[in-house]
Design a protein around this motif. Structure first.
Motif, PDB file in Angstrom:
ATOM      1  N   GLN A  71      -9.178  23.549  13.029  1.00 32.08           N
ATOM      2  CA  GLN A  71      -8.720  23.492  11.613  1.00 32.08           C
ATOM      3  C   GLN A  71      -7.803  22.331  11.127  1.00 32.08           C
ATOM      4  N   MET A  72      -8.132  21.395  10.193  1.00 31.61           N
ATOM      5  CA  MET A  72      -7.411  20.325   9.856  1.00 31.61           C
ATOM      6  C   MET A  72      -6.732  20.587   8.555  1.00 31.61           C
ATOM      7  N   ASN A  73      -5.784  20.601   8.312  1.00 35.55           N
ATOM      8  CA  ASN A  73      -5.103  20.491   6.968  1.00 35.55           C
ATOM      9  C   ASN A  73      -4.096  19.498   6.630  1.00 35.55           C
ATOM     10  N   ASP A  74      -3.812  19.297   5.575  1.00 33.14           N
ATOM     11  CA  ASP A  74      -2.934  18.054   5.139  1.00 33.14           C
ATOM     12  C   ASP A  74      -3.710  16.754   5.743  1.00 33.14           C
ATOM     13  N   SER A  90      -8.196  19.860   3.396  1.00 34.70           N
ATOM     14  CA  SER A  90      -8.753  20.573   4.854  1.00 34.70           C
ATOM     15  C   SER A  90     -10.043  20.825   5.258  1.00 34.70           C
ATOM     16  N   LEU A  91     -10.341  20.778   6.231  1.00 36.42           N
ATOM     17  CA  LEU A  91     -11.514  20.832   6.792  1.00 36.42           C
ATOM     18  C   LEU A  91     -11.631  21.556   8.134  1.00 36.42           C
ATOM     19  N   ARG A  92     -12.614  22.277   8.563  1.00 39.14           N
ATOM     20  CA  ARG A  92     -12.914  23.157   9.782  1.00 39.14           C
ATOM     21  C   ARG A  92     -13.814  22.624  10.361  1.00 39.14           C
ATOM     22  N   GLU A 116      -9.490   8.827  21.314  1.00 40.86           N
ATOM     23  CA  GLU A 116      -8.363   9.307  21.736  1.00 40.86           C
ATOM     24  C   GLU A 116      -8.382  10.883  21.338  1.00 40.86           C
ATOM     25  N   SER A 117      -7.661  11.546  22.154  1.00 41.32           N
ATOM     26  CA  SER A 117      -7.471  13.000  22.508  1.00 41.32           C
ATOM     27  C   SER A 117      -6.762  13.496  20.930  1.00 41.32           C
ATOM     28  N   VAL A 118      -7.299  14.314  20.284  1.00 41.71           N
ATOM     29  CA  VAL A 118      -6.553  14.958  19.046  1.00 41.71           C
ATOM     30  C   VAL A 118      -6.016  16.292  19.579  1.00 41.71           C
ATOM     31  N   ALA A 119      -6.735  17.217  20.311  1.00 39.47           N
ATOM     32  CA  ALA A 119      -6.319  18.442  20.648  1.00 39.47           C
ATOM     33  C   ALA A 119      -7.070  18.946  21.664  1.00 39.47           C
ATOM     34  N   ALA A 120      -6.454  19.971  22.564  1.00 36.29           N
ATOM     35  CA  ALA A 120      -6.848  20.487  23.719  1.00 36.29           C
ATOM     36  C   ALA A 120      -6.548  22.027  23.800  1.00 36.29           C
ATOM     37  N   ILE A 121      -7.629  22.650  24.384  1.00 38.57           N
ATOM     38  CA  ILE A 121      -7.114  24.118  24.755  1.00 38.57           C
ATOM     39  C   ILE A 121      -7.513  24.438  26.081  1.00 38.57           C
ATOM     40  N   SER A 122      -6.686  25.274  26.745  1.00 43.62           N
ATOM     41  CA  SER A 122      -6.955  25.510  28.135  1.00 43.62           C
ATOM     42  C   SER A 122      -8.015  26.773  28.065  1.00 43.62           C
ATOM     43  N   ARG A 123      -8.300  27.196  29.438  1.00 42.20           N
ATOM     44  CA  ARG A 123      -9.320  28.394  29.337  1.00 42.20           C
ATOM     45  C   ARG A 123      -8.868  29.734  28.768  1.00 42.20           C
ATOM     46  N   SER A 124      -7.219  29.688  29.065  1.00 40.28           N
ATOM     47  CA  SER A 124      -6.644  30.660  28.747  1.00 40.28           C
ATOM     48  C   SER A 124      -5.837  30.676  27.304  1.00 40.28           C
ATOM     49  N   GLY A 125      -5.922  29.652  26.684  1.00 45.41           N
ATOM     50  CA  GLY A 125      -5.719  29.373  25.215  1.00 45.41           C
ATOM     51  C   GLY A 125      -4.362  28.701  25.328  1.00 45.41           C
ATOM     52  N   ARG A 184      -0.503  20.101  11.639  1.00 44.41           N
ATOM     53  CA  ARG A 184      -1.329  19.802  10.739  1.00 44.41           C
ATOM     54  C   ARG A 184      -2.867  20.387  11.339  1.00 44.41           C
ATOM     55  N   PHE A 185      -3.023  20.217  12.580  1.00 43.70           N
ATOM     56  CA  PHE A 185      -4.223  20.588  13.047  1.00 43.70           C
ATOM     57  C   PHE A 185      -4.098  21.984  13.854  1.00 43.70           C
ATOM     58  N   THR A 186      -5.012  22.635  14.256  1.00 37.62           N
ATOM     59  CA  THR A 186      -4.950  23.752  15.094  1.00 37.62           C
ATOM     60  C   THR A 186      -6.233  23.915  15.898  1.00 37.62           C
ATOM     61  N   ILE A 187      -6.207  23.877  16.913  1.00 33.68           N
ATOM     62  CA  ILE A 187      -7.299  24.172  17.726  1.00 33.68           C
ATOM     63  C   ILE A 187      -7.266  25.640  18.361  1.00 33.68           C
ATOM     64  N   SER A 188      -8.713  26.085  18.306  1.00 29.97           N
ATOM     65  CA  SER A 188      -8.858  27.418  18.903  1.00 29.97           C
ATOM     66  C   SER A 188     -10.294  27.672  19.312  1.00 29.97           C
ATOM     67  N   ARG A 189     -10.405  28.720  20.055  1.00 28.90           N
ATOM     68  CA  ARG A 189     -11.983  28.755  20.726  1.00 28.90           C
ATOM     69  C   ARG A 189     -12.185  30.344  20.771  1.00 28.90           C
ATOM     70  N   ASP A 190     -13.470  30.594  20.710  1.00 28.81           N
ATOM     71  CA  ASP A 190     -14.103  32.097  20.847  1.00 28.81           C
ATOM     72  C   ASP A 190     -15.119  32.007  21.822  1.00 28.81           C
ATOM     73  N   ASN A 191     -14.681  32.451  23.021  1.00 31.09           N
ATOM     74  CA  ASN A 191     -15.715  32.501  24.151  1.00 31.09           C
ATOM     75  C   ASN A 191     -16.916  33.212  23.986  1.00 31.09           C
TER      76      ASN A 191
END
Length: 125
Positions: free
Chosen positions: A80-83, A16-18, A45-54, A65-72
């Protein structure tokens, strides 16, 4: 405006890596945020995207496997990249797209307003 990506490195398959992307000079809450990647000899290439509202969206190859998040408040985007798999090896870039939409995530690489400098992720045993 600056986007500073960090957190890349060498990791074994299954590890994993973050990744983090620190933004300065812009109000992060007014941007849809994205992670892209580019492997040698391949298109970015696009991997992940997150809108203004999440709202989030992922490439099929990384779903589950991957999770995108934001802290405005911290002006920071995360991935977060797992496996991790050898095929995830690439330079990872964060990008910001100014938008009035709270929910859109469908912005391509040519639509982005700003780009970070990239961080190398290598998955190898």
């Amino acid at each position: 405006v600056q986007l500073q990506a960090s957190g890349g490195g060498l990791v074994q398959p299954g590890g994993s890596l973050r990744l983090s992307c620190a933004a300065s000079g812009l109000a992060l809450s007014t941007y849809s945020m994205n992670w892209f990647r580019q492997a040698p000899g391949k298109e970015r290439e696009s991997v992940a995207a997150i809108s203004r509202s999440g709202h989030t969206d992922y490439a099929e190859s990384v779903k589950g496997r991957f999770t995108i998040s934001r802290d405005n408040a911290k002006r920071t985007l995360y991935l977060q990249m797992n496996d991790l798999k050898p095929e995830d090896t690439a330079v990872y870039y964060c990008a910001a797209k100014f938008t009035f939409s709270d929910i859109r995530t469908d912005f391509g690489k040519n639509d982005q307003s700003y780009w970070g400098q990239g961080t190398q992720v290598t998955v190898s045993s």
